[in-house]
Design a protein around this motif. Structure first.
Motif, PDB file in Angstrom:
ATOM      1  N   THR A 267      23.258  -0.655 -17.300  1.00 18.93           N
ATOM      2  CA  THR A 267      23.891  -0.009 -16.085  1.00 18.93           C
ATOM      3  C   THR A 267      24.693  -0.771 -15.304  1.00 18.93           C
ATOM      4  N   LEU A 268      26.007  -0.318 -15.177  1.00 17.79           N
ATOM      5  CA  LEU A 268      26.961  -1.017 -14.409  1.00 17.79           C
ATOM      6  C   LEU A 268      26.705  -1.333 -12.782  1.00 17.79           C
ATOM      7  N   THR A 269      26.555  -2.331 -12.190  1.00 17.30           N
ATOM      8  CA  THR A 269      26.600  -2.437 -10.828  1.00 17.30           C
ATOM      9  C   THR A 269      27.685  -2.811 -10.232  1.00 17.30           C
ATOM     10  N   GLU A 270      28.694  -3.306 -10.893  1.00 13.69           N
ATOM     11  CA  GLU A 270      30.023  -3.966 -10.074  1.00 13.69           C
ATOM     12  C   GLU A 270      30.989  -3.963 -11.156  1.00 13.69           C
ATOM     13  N   VAL A 271      32.340  -3.384 -10.800  1.00 10.81           N
ATOM     14  CA  VAL A 271      33.419  -3.554 -11.796  1.00 10.81           C
ATOM     15  C   VAL A 271      34.539  -3.860 -10.863  1.00 10.81           C
ATOM     16  N   THR A 272      34.989  -4.921 -11.564  1.00 15.61           N
ATOM     17  CA  THR A 272      36.226  -5.831 -11.167  1.00 15.61           C
ATOM     18  C   THR A 272      37.576  -5.434 -11.801  1.00 15.61           C
ATOM     19  N   ILE A 273      38.665  -5.223 -10.800  1.00 20.71           N
ATOM     20  CA  ILE A 273      39.881  -4.842 -11.604  1.00 20.71           C
ATOM     21  C   ILE A 273      40.839  -6.094 -11.075  1.00 20.71           C
TER      22      ILE A 273
ATOM     23  N   ALA B 193      31.060  -2.086  -5.740  1.00 18.78           N
ATOM     24  CA  ALA B 193      29.865  -1.959  -6.340  1.00 18.78           C
ATOM     25  C   ALA B 193      29.832  -0.539  -6.963  1.00 18.78           C
ATOM     26  N   ALA B 194      29.057  -0.470  -8.135  1.00 20.32           N
ATOM     27  CA  ALA B 194      29.016   0.923  -8.729  1.00 20.32           C
ATOM     28  C   ALA B 194      27.539   1.107  -9.185  1.00 20.32           C
ATOM     29  N   GLN B 195      27.405   2.310  -9.863  1.00 21.02           N
ATOM     30  CA  GLN B 195      26.070   2.415 -10.428  1.00 21.02           C
ATOM     31  C   GLN B 195      26.210   3.463 -11.434  1.00 21.02           C
ATOM     32  N   ILE B 196      26.560   2.990 -12.386  1.00 19.81           N
ATOM     33  CA  ILE B 196      26.883   3.838 -13.612  1.00 19.81           C
ATOM     34  C   ILE B 196      26.069   3.540 -14.733  1.00 19.81           C
ATOM     35  N   PRO B 197      25.230   4.426 -15.119  1.00 12.56           N
ATOM     36  CA  PRO B 197      24.006   4.425 -16.161  1.00 12.56           C
ATOM     37  C   PRO B 197      24.759   4.257 -17.601  1.00 12.56           C
ATOM     38  N   PRO B 198      23.845   3.832 -18.702  1.00 17.17           N
ATOM     39  CA  PRO B 198      24.545   3.787 -19.797  1.00 17.17           C
ATOM     40  C   PRO B 198      25.001   5.114 -20.395  1.00 17.17           C
ATOM     41  N   ARG B 199      25.988   5.225 -21.153  1.00 18.49           N
ATOM     42  CA  ARG B 199      26.770   6.221 -21.845  1.00 18.49           C
ATOM     43  C   ARG B 199      26.941   7.167 -20.841  1.00 18.49           C
ATOM     44  N   THR B 200      27.153   7.079 -19.487  1.00 22.30           N
ATOM     45  CA  THR B 200      28.023   7.850 -18.540  1.00 22.30           C
ATOM     46  C   THR B 200      29.178   7.488 -18.068  1.00 22.30           C
TER      47      THR B 200
ATOM     48  N   GLY C 117      27.001 -10.874 -15.629  1.00 28.89           N
ATOM     49  CA  GLY C 117      28.364 -10.570 -15.855  1.00 28.89           C
ATOM     50  C   GLY C 117      28.230 -10.116 -17.555  1.00 28.89           C
ATOM     51  N   LEU C 118      29.076  -9.006 -17.660  1.00 31.31           N
ATOM     52  CA  LEU C 118      29.109  -8.365 -18.983  1.00 31.31           C
ATOM     53  C   LEU C 118      29.875  -9.489 -20.053  1.00 31.31           C
ATOM     54  N   THR C 119      29.356  -9.419 -21.282  1.00 30.45           N
ATOM     55  CA  THR C 119      30.042 -10.205 -22.269  1.00 30.45           C
ATOM     56  C   THR C 119      31.329  -9.532 -22.670  1.00 30.45           C
ATOM     57  N   ALA C 120      32.127 -10.155 -23.217  1.00 33.18           N
ATOM     58  CA  ALA C 120      33.674  -9.658 -24.021  1.00 33.18           C
ATOM     59  C   ALA C 120      33.295  -8.343 -24.561  1.00 33.18           C
TER      60      ALA C 120
ATOM     61  N   GLY D 178      44.104  -3.559 -14.615  1.00 30.26           N
ATOM     62  CA  GLY D 178      43.158  -3.361 -15.700  1.00 30.26           C
ATOM     63  C   GLY D 178      41.744  -3.898 -15.307  1.00 30.26           C
ATOM     64  N   VAL D 179      40.782  -3.313 -16.063  1.00 30.20           N
ATOM     65  CA  VAL D 179      39.346  -4.023 -15.718  1.00 30.20           C
ATOM     66  C   VAL D 179      39.239  -5.404 -16.393  1.00 30.20           C
ATOM     67  N   VAL D 180      38.955  -6.309 -15.252  1.00 30.99           N
ATOM     68  CA  VAL D 180      38.684  -7.739 -15.944  1.00 30.99           C
ATOM     69  C   VAL D 180      37.520  -8.381 -15.840  1.00 30.99           C
ATOM     70  N   GLY D 181      36.534  -7.648 -15.130  1.00 32.33           N
ATOM     71  CA  GLY D 181      35.031  -8.189 -15.122  1.00 32.33           C
ATOM     72  C   GLY D 181      34.288  -6.863 -14.837  1.00 32.33           C
ATOM     73  N   ALA D 182      32.914  -7.121 -14.991  1.00 33.59           N
ATOM     74  CA  ALA D 182      31.756  -6.286 -14.503  1.00 33.59           C
ATOM     75  C   ALA D 182      30.367  -6.786 -14.691  1.00 33.59           C
ATOM     76  N   ARG D 183      29.654  -6.439 -13.997  1.00 32.68           N
ATOM     77  CA  ARG D 183      28.118  -6.905 -13.723  1.00 32.68           C
ATOM     78  C   ARG D 183      27.264  -5.711 -14.075  1.00 32.68           C
ATOM     79  N   GLY D 184      26.087  -5.942 -14.573  1.00 35.29           N
ATOM     80  CA  GLY D 184      25.048  -4.826 -14.809  1.00 35.29           C
ATOM     81  C   GLY D 184      23.822  -5.210 -15.054  1.00 35.29           C
ATOM     82  N   VAL D 185      22.814  -4.294 -15.040  1.00 38.90           N
ATOM     83  CA  VAL D 185      21.331  -4.757 -15.290  1.00 38.90           C
ATOM     84  C   VAL D 185      21.062  -3.883 -16.599  1.00 38.90           C
ATOM     85  N   GLU D 186      19.796  -4.462 -17.164  1.00 35.73           N
ATOM     86  CA  GLU D 186      19.392  -3.915 -18.368  1.00 35.73           C
ATOM     87  C   GLU D 186      18.186  -3.012 -17.976  1.00 35.73           C
TER      88      GLU D 186
END
Length: 173
Positions: free
Chosen positions: A114-120, A138-145, A82-85, A165-173
């Motif tokens: 890289t984002l892998t999931e976005v929650t609204i 599910a999403a696949q949004i690389p850094p700075r894109t 999960g992404l931090t605030a 609004g976006v309330v959460g997201a997950r990602g991988v480094e």
């Protein structure tokens, strides 16, 4: 003499077109097509038909110099977190809503993530008793894109007054 003047004036009036008889302007691109055609439309069925018609008139590949890019290779999401605030605050979002379809452009301003999931979340400001609903995709949004994420939202009641609004997201480094 008046009859002679009218006889000469009548063909001249008939042969000269007036601005009121011109063909209505046609849209020159997809966005104009959508904006012109959706004015006053309140039906989801009609909106979807208009969108399909405009897409047929203006395909996405129109005018493209290069062929479409190949989709990115699937990510290994086992290490997703999960992404931090602070990381959530680095996401920019814009949305287009057509009835129950939310097309959200997510701008990922996080370096190395890289984002892998976005929650609204979607809620109705006018109905205090309505509960907030969350939708994850599910999403696949690389850094700075940026990338598009599509949600199907299930309304209860009127379609006006809804907020999101976006309330959460997950990602991988």
């Amino acid at each position: 003499m008046l009859r002679n003047s009218l006889a000469l004036l009548a063909p001249l009036v008939l042969l000269c077109p007036t601005p009121g008889h011109a063909e209505p302007s046609r849209p020159s691109n997809y966005d104009e097509c959508i904006l012109d055609a959706l004015r006053g439309v309140s039906s989801d069925v009609a909106a979807r038909a208009i969108i399909e018609s405009c897409r047929n008139l203006f395909p996405e590949t129109q005018g493209a110099a290069a062929p479409p890019a190949a989709p990115p290779a699937p990510l290994d999401t086992t290490a997703a977190r999960g992404l931090t605030a602070d990381e959530l605050a680095r996401l920019g979002v814009k949305g287009r809503m057509f009835g129950s379809t939310y097309n959200v452009i997510v701008e990922n301003h996080n370096p190395g993530l890289t984002l892998t999931e976005v929650t609204i979340a979607v809620w109705d400001d006018a109905d205090a008793t309505a509960s907030r609903k969350e939708y994850s995709e599910a999403a696949q949004i690389p850094p700075r894109t940026s990338g598009k994420v599509k949600y199907t939202v299930h309304y209860r009641g009127s379609e006006t007054g809804w907020r999101w609004g976006v309330v959460g997201a997950r990602g991988v480094e």
